[in-house]
Design an enzyme around this catalytic site. Structure first.
Site, PDB file in Angstrom:
ATOM      1  N   ASN A 313       0.703  -1.172  -0.059  1.00 49.14           N
ATOM      2  CA  ASN A 313       0.067   0.110  -0.054  1.00 49.14           C
ATOM      3  C   ASN A 313       0.849   1.341   0.052  1.00 49.14           C
ATOM      4  O   ASN A 313       2.180   1.275   0.183  1.00 49.14           O
ATOM      5  CB  ASN A 313      -1.065  -0.013   1.245  1.00 49.14           C
ATOM      6  CG  ASN A 313      -0.194   0.294   2.578  1.00 49.14           C
ATOM      7  OD1 ASN A 313       0.980  -0.360   2.596  1.00 49.14           O
ATOM      8  ND2 ASN A 313      -0.869   0.801   3.476  1.00 49.14           N
ATOM      9  N   CYS A 315       1.638   3.637   1.951  1.00 53.33           N
ATOM     10  CA  CYS A 315       2.710   3.779   3.271  1.00 53.33           C
ATOM     11  C   CYS A 315       3.627   2.620   3.513  1.00 53.33           C
ATOM     12  O   CYS A 315       4.505   2.694   4.428  1.00 53.33           O
ATOM     13  CB  CYS A 315       1.901   4.078   4.406  1.00 53.33           C
ATOM     14  SG  CYS A 315       1.138   5.740   4.261  1.00 53.33           S
ATOM     15  N   GLU A 317       3.419  -0.371   4.693  1.00 53.31           N
ATOM     16  CA  GLU A 317       3.044  -1.355   5.862  1.00 53.31           C
ATOM     17  C   GLU A 317       2.361  -2.680   5.503  1.00 53.31           C
ATOM     18  O   GLU A 317       2.186  -3.618   6.444  1.00 53.31           O
ATOM     19  CB  GLU A 317       2.801  -0.890   7.140  1.00 53.31           C
ATOM     20  CG  GLU A 317       1.163  -0.589   7.154  1.00 53.31           C
ATOM     21  CD  GLU A 317       0.614   0.547   6.516  1.00 53.31           C
ATOM     22  OE1 GLU A 317      -0.635   0.713   6.233  1.00 53.31           O
ATOM     23  OE2 GLU A 317       1.399   1.197   5.847  1.00 53.31           O
TER      24      GLU A 317
END
Length: 801
Positions: A313, A315, A317
């Site tokens: 995704n 970001c 994580e």
């Protein structure tokens, strides 16, 4: 026969009775929900004033005129009731009220919060509850533009997207159908970027993307360098997909193969150290690209039978298969504390209960979610991945008196995350017994004779919790606290927001005062504040007080017991070297992290003066050399003073610095109001700095600025300040008088230039240790960097970078 009272087709008496009973049950359910809501919402959520403001601006329902029409308690009930409805999908007689109460309690107590889309959309028409998705990008024109279309649909629904562009053939490669040549993955990334810019997300943020290219792609060097200049692919975070083969070649200082993704053939070789050095240099320069360790990610892929993970995704994580989505939530660790025999300990009994209820909540989200694409619906429900994480870790350490940068902190991180992972899996197994395993269970890593049967392919993720942590009034994710004291502008009043634990200790120890807290707010850290015992300074460390290796150590400790990945930003001081960044990248791989994101203080802020290459040479005094007027170089250390003045737009701080040749630069900070006034003042200051270092007489500059009027003049110490420009002119004139004929030794200035933190004077007065982050576009506050995101704690604005 009596007339029918239902619109059901009269095919049988049983059908009619069933329809009538269903209608009565629906009426009863509605009545019960209303009564239950009245009962539950009497208990007010434990929200601060700031949290309620954030909810009003970004989460609560508004009518057509923009007026907020629900309270935070209404929102929590709306979400709890909606997610509890999933219970009837597995048991028609389920006690929905019971689970509504449980879910409502853990949210209003701020013990657990789901991700933002769930809070915003559950129980509303959109009903899109996921933040992020991964989409496949194939090698054909049809596949690529189908993905562009799907991206637009996801961004319209409020989601972010991740892609791997590694399957697209390199530029100049043959296109068999047209007898032409390929334009390569970077050209198509620009198409995605443009589409993202065009489609507005539901809310105030534009869509965010993650773009990944594997290190073996022939265009990898161009990809690494693509964001070296500002404004390119501005809607993308980019990361390089690193494999073990590359890391082994790097270790041996050897070459590794580049492969054409269309044919799989080796088309060249590249020195691993050459690419790695370039990645590190640009990460040092502006934070991108990051790296993801693809082999480590797929080593823990729970469903290799379904496919390999190629992207994450935005970001980073959440590694996901194509068409999977995020279903995330976080436990507030600062609430998981008990006292036994006068000693604070982790409340594992409470943590265990919250973990179980949170796993059930997130599993329900999967079924209540309205997905933007049928392929996402099928894949998400096929693997039923959830990502339960934490926030408030730094607050927990502070309560226990444990420094963030310590082995004790890393050990506690492992202990807590191991407990959450084990309890989460046990409850996922319970749900599997109650509801069945995830559909793709056969062939998964759990499909063994002695394996555990689980409902969810993954259970844990450490996500960034920027806005959620503001609602819960705790530290963000697993990050250290960013500052001990903040200064906020509320209704034109400058208010101090002090970390509650620090305020208590300061009062208990006898060093609390309003003036002292303002000093801490300006510094952003206790590192330079004397008069505070070392044991206290050690506990209240901030992001920039901590050596980078400790950031990785904590990340690795959580990663050890996290199914997916960990959102964590490794913060560097401005003075960090490229070698420092390189060491962290290597260290992250050695400690089995799945990726790493770095941010060097000030690296994304524009420099006051930049000198181009070529042309006339630059003289030491900024005179004409080689036919052009050019500014003299800025020294590493300058001296000067900071002046405060009132303007019609708010308080203005002006920093006037000089070097051996005279005045050399001016910086401005417009309180916390931001907006056009702040940006215009900064622009004026930049041009003044350029003029000063180009040899322009400061008195001439003063003459040009003095007397400029704006619609809102104000009084300051008996003088009428006509505008921000007028104020800057007056301050330069005052600085000339103050510094005339004097020598101010470094270390005795009003502003000591803080060379150890920024390599020179801070661009923005009072925020040297917080970092040279961009200002919030909504309120003018300082933006923090966290896991590929930027967050303003003053108003709650956030965006992916």
């Amino acid at each position: 026969m009596a007339p029918l009272t239902s619109s059901a087709a009269p095919d049988s008496q049983g059908t009619v009775k069933s329809a009538i009973q269903k209608e009565k049950n629906m009426q009863k359910s509605t009545t019960t929900a209303g009564t239950l809501k009245q009962k539950l919402t009497k208990k007010k959520a434990a929200l601060t004033r700031n949290a309620r403001t954030v909810l009003q601006k970004r989460y609560l329902i508004k009518d057509d005129t923009g007026t907020v029409i629900e309270e935070p308690e209404d929102m929590f009930f709306r979400v709890a009731r909606n997610i509890a409805q999933a219970e009837t999908r597995f048991d028609p007689g389920a006690d929905v009220d019971r689970w509504t109460e449980k879910f409502y309690a853990m949210m209003t107590d701020l013990d657990f919060l789901p991700n933002s889309p769930t809070l915003m959309n559950a129980g509303r028409e959109l009903q899109q509850l996921s933040a992020c998705f991964v989409l496949p990008v194939g090698d054909s024109m049809q596949e690529i533009f189908n993905s562009v279309k799907n991206t637009a649909l996801i961004h319209k629904s409020g989601g972010g997207t991740g892609f791997s562009f590694s399957r697209i053939r390199p530029k100049n490669d043959m296109v068999k159908t047209t007898k032409g040549i390929s334009s390569g993955p970077l050209s198509f990334m620009r198409v995605f970027d443009t589409a993202t810019e065009t489609v507005k997300q539901g809310g105030t943020r534009r869509g965010a993307n993650m773009g990944i290219l594997e290190c073996t792609h022939p265009e990898i060097m161009d990809f690494v360098e693509t964001k070296e200049k500002d404004g390119i692919l501005s809607n993308f975070n980019i990361s390089v997909g690193i494999n073990d083969e590359f890391m082994q070649a790097l270790k041996k200082d050897d070459e590794y193969p580049l492969r054409n993704p269309r044919t799989g053939e080796i088309v060249g070789r590249l020195k691993a150290s050459k690419l790695f050095r370039r990645i590190v240099e640009l990460s040092w320069k502006n934070g991108e690209p990051g790296v993801v360790f693809l082999d480590k990610i797929n080593e823990h892929n729970p469903t290799p039978n379904v496919g390999q993970m190629e992207s994450t995704n935005p970001c980073g994580e959440q590694p996901l298969l194509a068409y999977e989505s995020c279903n995330l939530g976080s436990i507030n660790l600062s609430h998981m504390i008990t006292v036994e025999n006068g000693k604070k300990e982790v409340d594992y009994a409470k943590l265990g209960e919250i973990t179980k209820d949170a796993v059930r909540f997130l599993d329900n989200v999967i079924d209540m979610n309205r997905y933007p694409l049928p392929e996402i619906d099928k894949m998400t429900k096929g693997n039923r991945k959830i990502g339960l994480g934490v926030m408030g870790f730094a607050d927990l350490l502070i309560e226990f008196g444990i420094p963030y940068n310590s082995h004790a902190a890393a050990n506690l991180a492992e202990e807590i995350m191991r407990f959450i992972q084990e309890e989460g899996r046990k409850y996922s197994a319970f749900l599997a017994h109650e509801r069945g395993t995830f559909p793709n269970f056969k062939g998964s890593i759990f499909d063994k004779p002695d394996g555990i049967k689980v409902r969810n392919a993954t259970v844990t993720t450490i996500a960034p919790t920027g806005t959620l942590s503001m609602i819960a009034s705790c530290s963000s994710g697993i990050e250290p606290v960013f500052a001990i004291v903040y200064e906020k502008n509320v209704l034109d009043q400058h208010l101090l927001d002090v970390h509650p634990a620090f305020e208590k200790i300061a009062r208990d120890e006898g060093f609390y005062s309003e003036e002292f807290m303002k000093m801490v707010a300006e510094s952003g850290s206790l590192n330079k504040i004397y008069g505070i015992p070392k044991r206290i300074r050690d506990i209240f460390v901030t992001a920039h007080d901590i050596e980078p290796r400790w950031h990785i150590t904590i990340q690795a400790a959580f990663q050890k017991y996290t199914d997916n990945a960990v959102s964590k930003t490794v913060n560097f001081r401005n003075t960090a070297t490229v070698t420092d960044v390189e060491e962290v990248f290597r260290y992250a791989y050695e400690l089995d992290c799945k990726g790493v994101t770095v941010y060097r203080d000030g690296s994304r802020a524009g420099q006051v003066i930049t000198s181009g290459k070529g042309g006339a040479q630059v003289s030491s005094t900024g005179t004409v050399v080689g036919g052009a007027i050019t500014p003299r170089p800025r020294p590493n250390i300058t001296r000067g003073r900071t002046y405060k003045t009132k303007t019609g737009c708010g308080n203005l701080y002006v920093n006037v610095n000089y070097d051996q040749a005279g005045l050399c630069e001016v910086f401005t900070q417009m309180g916390k109001s931001g907006g056009c006034a702040a940006s215009n003042s900064e622009a004026v200051a930049r041009m003044i700095s350029l003029a000063l270092r180009s040899g322009v007489d400061p008195k001439s500059i003063v003459e040009q600025l003095r007397g400029i009027r704006c619609p809102v003049p104000t009084w300051n110490e008996g003088e009428m300040i006509l505008s921000c420009a007028d104020a800057i002119g007056r301050i330069i004139e005052k600085a000339l008088n103050d510094l005339s004929g004097t020598q101010i030794p470094l270390g005795q200035t009003t502003t000591d230039a803080l060379p150890d933190t920024t390599g020179g004077t801070s661009r923005k007065h009072g925020f040297a240790n917080i970092g040279l982050c961009p200002q919030c576009p909504e309120c003018g506050g300082m933006m923090e960097h966290e896991g590929g995101c930027a967050l303003c704690r003053a108003c709650g604005f956030s965006k992916c970078l």
